[in-house]
Design an enzyme around this catalytic site. Sequence first.
Site, PDB file in Angstrom:
ATOM      1  N   ASN A   8       0.918  -1.044   0.078  1.00  0.00           N
ATOM      2  CA  ASN A   8      -0.006  -0.087   0.072  1.00  0.00           C
ATOM      3  C   ASN A   8       0.899   1.295   0.142  1.00  0.00           C
ATOM      4  O   ASN A   8       1.485   1.653   0.963  1.00  0.00           O
ATOM      5  CB  ASN A   8      -0.831   0.116   1.336  1.00  0.00           C
ATOM      6  CG  ASN A   8      -1.741   1.218   1.328  1.00  0.00           C
ATOM      7  OD1 ASN A   8      -1.649   2.083   0.491  1.00  0.00           O
ATOM      8  ND2 ASN A   8      -2.261   1.379   2.412  1.00  0.00           N
ATOM      9  N   LYS A  10       0.308   4.105  -0.255  1.00  0.00           N
ATOM     10  CA  LYS A  10      -0.416   5.481   0.276  1.00  0.00           C
ATOM     11  C   LYS A  10      -0.204   6.523  -0.592  1.00  0.00           C
ATOM     12  O   LYS A  10      -0.232   6.515  -1.674  1.00  0.00           O
ATOM     13  CB  LYS A  10      -0.075   5.622   1.915  1.00  0.00           C
ATOM     14  CG  LYS A  10      -0.065   4.242   2.576  1.00  0.00           C
ATOM     15  CD  LYS A  10       0.491   4.541   3.997  1.00  0.00           C
ATOM     16  CE  LYS A  10       0.015   3.151   4.576  1.00  0.00           C
ATOM     17  NZ  LYS A  10       0.104   3.331   6.228  1.00  0.00           N
ATOM     18  N   HIS A  92      -9.396   1.321   5.145  1.00  0.00           N
ATOM     19  CA  HIS A  92      -8.005   1.565   5.692  1.00  0.00           C
ATOM     20  C   HIS A  92      -8.214   2.373   6.962  1.00  0.00           C
ATOM     21  O   HIS A  92      -9.019   3.179   7.232  1.00  0.00           O
ATOM     22  CB  HIS A  92      -7.182   1.923   4.729  1.00  0.00           C
ATOM     23  CG  HIS A  92      -5.733   1.725   5.066  1.00  0.00           C
ATOM     24  ND1 HIS A  92      -5.380   2.848   6.025  1.00  0.00           N
ATOM     25  CD2 HIS A  92      -4.653   1.022   5.126  1.00  0.00           C
ATOM     26  CE1 HIS A  92      -3.915   2.591   6.400  1.00  0.00           C
ATOM     27  NE2 HIS A  92      -3.814   1.342   5.651  1.00  0.00           N
ATOM     28  N   GLU A  94      -6.431   4.701   7.940  1.00  0.00           N
ATOM     29  CA  GLU A  94      -6.225   6.076   7.756  1.00  0.00           C
ATOM     30  C   GLU A  94      -7.677   6.666   7.115  1.00  0.00           C
ATOM     31  O   GLU A  94      -7.821   7.775   7.402  1.00  0.00           O
ATOM     32  CB  GLU A  94      -5.032   6.320   6.786  1.00  0.00           C
ATOM     33  CG  GLU A  94      -3.726   6.278   7.513  1.00  0.00           C
ATOM     34  CD  GLU A  94      -2.817   5.326   6.928  1.00  0.00           C
ATOM     35  OE1 GLU A  94      -2.431   5.578   5.648  1.00  0.00           O
ATOM     36  OE2 GLU A  94      -1.798   4.836   7.248  1.00  0.00           O
ATOM     37  N   GLU A 162      -5.242  -4.992  10.551  1.00  0.00           N
ATOM     38  CA  GLU A 162      -4.293  -4.159  10.844  1.00  0.00           C
ATOM     39  C   GLU A 162      -4.402  -3.456  12.016  1.00  0.00           C
ATOM     40  O   GLU A 162      -5.100  -2.373  12.017  1.00  0.00           O
ATOM     41  CB  GLU A 162      -4.325  -2.981   9.413  1.00  0.00           C
ATOM     42  CG  GLU A 162      -3.901  -3.615   8.077  1.00  0.00           C
ATOM     43  CD  GLU A 162      -3.376  -2.612   7.115  1.00  0.00           C
ATOM     44  OE1 GLU A 162      -2.330  -2.809   6.798  1.00  0.00           O
ATOM     45  OE2 GLU A 162      -3.838  -1.406   7.139  1.00  0.00           O
ATOM     46  N   GLY A 168       2.696   1.947  10.972  1.00  0.00           N
ATOM     47  CA  GLY A 168       3.515   3.229  10.686  1.00  0.00           C
ATOM     48  C   GLY A 168       4.486   3.460  12.005  1.00  0.00           C
ATOM     49  O   GLY A 168       5.092   4.532  12.224  1.00  0.00           O
ATOM     50  N   SER A 202       3.701  -2.174  10.379  1.00  0.00           N
ATOM     51  CA  SER A 202       4.919  -2.582  10.339  1.00  0.00           C
ATOM     52  C   SER A 202       5.772  -3.914   9.892  1.00  0.00           C
ATOM     53  O   SER A 202       6.505  -4.205  10.445  1.00  0.00           O
ATOM     54  CB  SER A 202       5.349  -2.125  11.753  1.00  0.00           C
ATOM     55  OG  SER A 202       4.895  -0.860  12.222  1.00  0.00           O
TER      56      SER A 202
HETATM   57  P1  13P Z   1       3.253   0.363   7.537  1.00  0.00           P
HETATM   58  O1  13P Z   1       3.775  -1.041   7.042  1.00  0.00           O
HETATM   59  O2  13P Z   1       4.067   1.528   7.357  1.00  0.00           O
HETATM   60  O3  13P Z   1       3.145   0.124   9.097  1.00  0.00           O
HETATM   61  O4  13P Z   1       1.553   0.431   7.082  1.00  0.00           O
HETATM   62  C1  13P Z   1       0.748  -0.534   7.300  1.00  0.00           C
HETATM   63  C2  13P Z   1      -0.536  -0.117   6.253  1.00  0.00           C
HETATM   64  O5  13P Z   1      -1.118   0.714   6.552  1.00  0.00           O
HETATM   65  C3  13P Z   1      -0.858  -0.872   5.175  1.00  0.00           C
HETATM   66  O6  13P Z   1      -2.014  -0.603   4.640  1.00  0.00           O
END
Ligand code: 13P
Length: 252
Positions: A8, A10, A92, A94, A162, A168, A202
């Site tokens: 992803n 982003k 997601h 976010e 997740e 993150g 992560s």
């Molecule tokens: P990270 O791998 O940066 O923690 O992000 C995970 C994520 O949100 C994947 O959709």
Amino acid sequence: MPKVVAGNWKMHYGPAETANYFARFRPDANPESVSLIFFVAGLSLHAAKTSARVPVELGVQSIHWEPSGALTGETSAEMAAEAGASFALVGHSERRHVFGETDAEVGRKVAAAVRAGLVPVVCVGELLEERRAGRLAEVLRRQVSAFLPSLQGGGRFMVAYEPVWAIGTGETATPQDASDAHGIVREALGELGRAPILYGGSVKSGNATALMSAPDVDGVLVGGASLDPEVFTKIAMAGDSAGGSTGGGSAG
Ligand code: 13P
């Protein structure tokens, strides 16, 4: 079933950076062992499609539930499909926590993805305070029950677990945490519980093998570590080994 290794990106990488990335992303992976999916910016779908040198599938990171309309800035599932996406991330963390997407909206978006022939990858996961309060199962069941009716007519889908506290942050769920949560999701899915369930939060090249070898973990959804083509190549190869071995979780 192959393991799923999904990136992803982003809000990173426009068309030129996407082409650069794929010039450097060349894992020697067996498509029968690992299936590679990239969730890129909609504007970079075309660049991804034309520059990938190995078999990859493409998806968008968000869709609206309406097929078209006076909804400035939004992208419909139909448009995403026409532009080359086969998958769509829905819900997601976010989207839920930065943009205020609700469980009900997630349900409508899953229905829209199915309508347009996209495979929804629906994200679920608890906040740290919810986990600490012993509410993990309750939160996951609530999130799953909100989108399950949208899948009753059939259609392929995946779930990504997740945990919000692991996104993150460098904090990763242990393989056991992931297996436990995936078991809860599978049970909540009922008769649809054989769908692939990915872990995200992560994931790095150093923990990908252990996570993908855990029971009930069918793959990974990778944020930050998918942005570096060499690092993500290593994660793809970890999926290749886990998917090719007999000891990993089953993807049903
Ligand atoms: P990270 O791998 O940066 O923690 O992000 C995970 C994520 O949100 C994947 O959709």
